[in-house]
Design a protein around this motif. Structure first.
Motif, PDB file in Angstrom:
ATOM      1  N   ALA A  29      25.641 -26.379 -11.817  1.00  0.00           N
ATOM      2  CA  ALA A  29      24.760 -26.497 -12.982  1.00  0.00           C
ATOM      3  C   ALA A  29      24.072 -27.854 -12.924  1.00  0.00           C
ATOM      4  CB  ALA A  29      25.553 -26.359 -14.278  1.00  0.00           C
ATOM      5  N   GLN A  30      22.739 -27.816 -13.053  1.00  0.00           N
ATOM      6  CA  GLN A  30      21.911 -29.009 -12.972  1.00  0.00           C
ATOM      7  C   GLN A  30      21.069 -29.096 -14.235  1.00  0.00           C
ATOM      8  OE1 GLN A  30      18.728 -28.700 -10.078  1.00  0.00           O
ATOM      9  NE2 GLN A  30      18.836 -30.879  -9.642  1.00  0.00           N
ATOM     10  N   ASP A  31      20.954 -30.292 -14.794  1.00  0.00           N
ATOM     11  CA  ASP A  31      20.145 -30.492 -15.994  1.00  0.00           C
ATOM     12  C   ASP A  31      18.669 -30.306 -15.669  1.00  0.00           C
ATOM     13  OD1 ASP A  31      18.512 -32.549 -17.845  1.00  0.00           O
ATOM     14  OD2 ASP A  31      20.243 -31.743 -18.931  1.00  0.00           O
ATOM     15  N   PHE A  32      17.986 -29.496 -16.441  1.00  0.00           N
ATOM     16  CA  PHE A  32      16.581 -29.180 -16.140  1.00  0.00           C
ATOM     17  C   PHE A  32      15.647 -30.361 -16.361  1.00  0.00           C
ATOM     18  CE2 PHE A  32      16.067 -28.711 -20.637  1.00  0.00           C
ATOM     19  CZ  PHE A  32      14.716 -28.705 -20.911  1.00  0.00           C
ATOM     20  N   LYS A  33      16.020 -31.300 -17.222  1.00  0.00           N
ATOM     21  CA  LYS A  33      15.160 -32.458 -17.474  1.00  0.00           C
ATOM     22  C   LYS A  33      15.401 -33.573 -16.468  1.00  0.00           C
ATOM     23  CE  LYS A  33      14.561 -31.961 -22.459  1.00  0.00           C
ATOM     24  NZ  LYS A  33      14.998 -32.468 -23.760  1.00  0.00           N
ATOM     25  N   SER A  34      16.651 -33.983 -16.304  1.00  0.00           N
ATOM     26  CA  SER A  34      16.972 -35.150 -15.483  1.00  0.00           C
ATOM     27  C   SER A  34      17.220 -34.810 -14.018  1.00  0.00           C
ATOM     28  CB  SER A  34      18.208 -35.856 -16.038  1.00  0.00           C
ATOM     29  OG  SER A  34      19.361 -35.042 -15.856  1.00  0.00           O
TER      30      SER A  34
ATOM     31  N   LEU B 115      25.534 -31.456 -13.336  1.00  0.00           N
ATOM     32  CA  LEU B 115      26.429 -31.486 -14.486  1.00  0.00           C
ATOM     33  C   LEU B 115      27.843 -31.035 -14.145  1.00  0.00           C
ATOM     34  CD1 LEU B 115      24.021 -29.979 -17.161  1.00  0.00           C
ATOM     35  CD2 LEU B 115      24.514 -32.401 -16.709  1.00  0.00           C
ATOM     36  N   MET B 116      27.938 -29.972 -13.372  1.00  0.00           N
ATOM     37  CA  MET B 116      29.244 -29.404 -13.077  1.00  0.00           C
ATOM     38  C   MET B 116      29.153 -28.383 -11.953  1.00  0.00           C
ATOM     39  SD  MET B 116      29.682 -26.754 -16.286  1.00  0.00           S
ATOM     40  CE  MET B 116      30.743 -25.582 -15.449  1.00  0.00           C
TER      41      MET B 116
ATOM     42  N   ILE C 210      26.719 -32.242 -23.505  1.00  0.00           N
ATOM     43  CA  ILE C 210      28.053 -32.410 -22.918  1.00  0.00           C
ATOM     44  C   ILE C 210      28.378 -31.190 -22.061  1.00  0.00           C
ATOM     45  CG2 ILE C 210      30.527 -32.587 -23.425  1.00  0.00           C
ATOM     46  CD1 ILE C 210      29.750 -33.999 -26.050  1.00  0.00           C
ATOM     47  N   ALA C 211      28.620 -31.436 -20.768  1.00  0.00           N
ATOM     48  CA  ALA C 211      28.988 -30.346 -19.863  1.00  0.00           C
ATOM     49  C   ALA C 211      30.474 -30.358 -19.525  1.00  0.00           C
ATOM     50  CB  ALA C 211      28.173 -30.427 -18.571  1.00  0.00           C
ATOM     51  N   CYS C 212      31.094 -31.533 -19.584  1.00  0.00           N
ATOM     52  CA  CYS C 212      32.475 -31.690 -19.132  1.00  0.00           C
ATOM     53  C   CYS C 212      33.477 -31.523 -20.276  1.00  0.00           C
ATOM     54  CB  CYS C 212      32.643 -33.076 -18.494  1.00  0.00           C
ATOM     55  SG  CYS C 212      34.269 -33.331 -17.754  1.00  0.00           S
ATOM     56  N   HIS C 213      34.607 -30.899 -19.962  1.00  0.00           N
ATOM     57  CA  HIS C 213      35.644 -30.708 -20.975  1.00  0.00           C
ATOM     58  C   HIS C 213      36.265 -32.036 -21.424  1.00  0.00           C
ATOM     59  CE1 HIS C 213      38.312 -31.145 -17.512  1.00  0.00           C
ATOM     60  NE2 HIS C 213      39.291 -31.351 -18.375  1.00  0.00           N
ATOM     61  N   THR C 214      35.954 -33.130 -20.700  1.00  0.00           N
ATOM     62  CA  THR C 214      36.442 -34.456 -21.099  1.00  0.00           C
ATOM     63  C   THR C 214      35.530 -35.091 -22.143  1.00  0.00           C
ATOM     64  OG1 THR C 214      35.217 -35.660 -19.376  1.00  0.00           O
ATOM     65  CG2 THR C 214      37.432 -34.837 -18.799  1.00  0.00           C
ATOM     66  N   GLY C 215      34.434 -34.413 -22.506  1.00  0.00           N
ATOM     67  CA  GLY C 215      33.515 -34.921 -23.508  1.00  0.00           C
ATOM     68  C   GLY C 215      32.403 -35.787 -22.942  1.00  0.00           C
ATOM     69  N   ARG C 216      32.182 -35.671 -21.627  1.00  0.00           N
ATOM     70  CA  ARG C 216      31.133 -36.446 -20.970  1.00  0.00           C
ATOM     71  C   ARG C 216      29.937 -35.552 -20.633  1.00  0.00           C
ATOM     72  NH1 ARG C 216      36.054 -38.654 -19.239  1.00  0.00           N
ATOM     73  NH2 ARG C 216      36.131 -40.932 -19.268  1.00  0.00           N
ATOM     74  N   THR C 217      28.818 -36.215 -20.339  1.00  0.00           N
ATOM     75  CA  THR C 217      27.606 -35.504 -19.968  1.00  0.00           C
ATOM     76  C   THR C 217      27.820 -34.648 -18.727  1.00  0.00           C
ATOM     77  OG1 THR C 217      26.249 -37.268 -20.885  1.00  0.00           O
ATOM     78  CG2 THR C 217      25.192 -35.805 -19.311  1.00  0.00           C
ATOM     79  N   SER C 218      28.483 -35.215 -17.739  1.00  0.00           N
ATOM     80  CA  SER C 218      28.675 -34.557 -16.450  1.00  0.00           C
ATOM     81  C   SER C 218      30.141 -34.610 -16.041  1.00  0.00           C
ATOM     82  CB  SER C 218      27.828 -35.274 -15.380  1.00  0.00           C
ATOM     83  OG  SER C 218      28.178 -34.861 -14.083  1.00  0.00           O
TER      84      SER C 218
END
Length: 129
Positions: free
Chosen positions: A22-27, A31-32, A95-103
């Motif tokens: 999964a890749q962020d469409f803007k940046s 992500l994961m 937030i993509a990560c189950h740790t609460g982070r963006t990636s």
């Protein structure tokens, strides 16, 4: 929509899975990475939101089903060998990560050690009630 041969072009591994990035469409940031089976990829195509296969739970995993951090799929790509899927997504909640982070890729190898380089945006305890 149905299969219509689209899924036959994917090179599934011996477990019937394909890696999905999964890749962020803007940046453009990664992500994961997760796994998909035929059913999860078809559901992703049909519904427009990322659905993965959870190997640990042995069941479909709709990204964001418990956290609310869904992934709206803007584009699906298949690599040259057909053995990796790329989902270009709009990550709901950032937030993509189950740790609460963006990636999920928040650790960087630095001087022989993995160092965390991203802050927790939202604590997992507050995400998964």
């Amino acid at each position: 929509m149905g299969d219509s041969g689209i899924l036959d072009l994917v090179s599934w591994n011996s477990d019937g899975l394909v890696p999905a990035i999964a890749q962020d469409f803007k940046s453009g940031r990664v992500l994961m990475m997760a796994w998909m089976n035929r059913e999860s990829l078809q559901l992703t195509i049909d519904q427009g939101y990322a659905v993965y296969w959870s190997r640990s739970r042995g069941k479909l995993w709709r990204k964001g089903e418990s956290s609310g951090h869904e992934q709206l799929v803007r584009e699906l790509r298949l690599d040259c060998d057909g053995d990796t899927v790329l989902l270009v997504v709009e990550q709901k909640g950032g937030i993509a990560c189950h740790t609460g982070r963006t990636s999920c890729f928040y650790r960087v190898l630095d001087d022989g050690a993995w160092r965390e380089r991203e802050p927790v945006i939202k604590s997992p305890e507050s995400i998964y009630k």
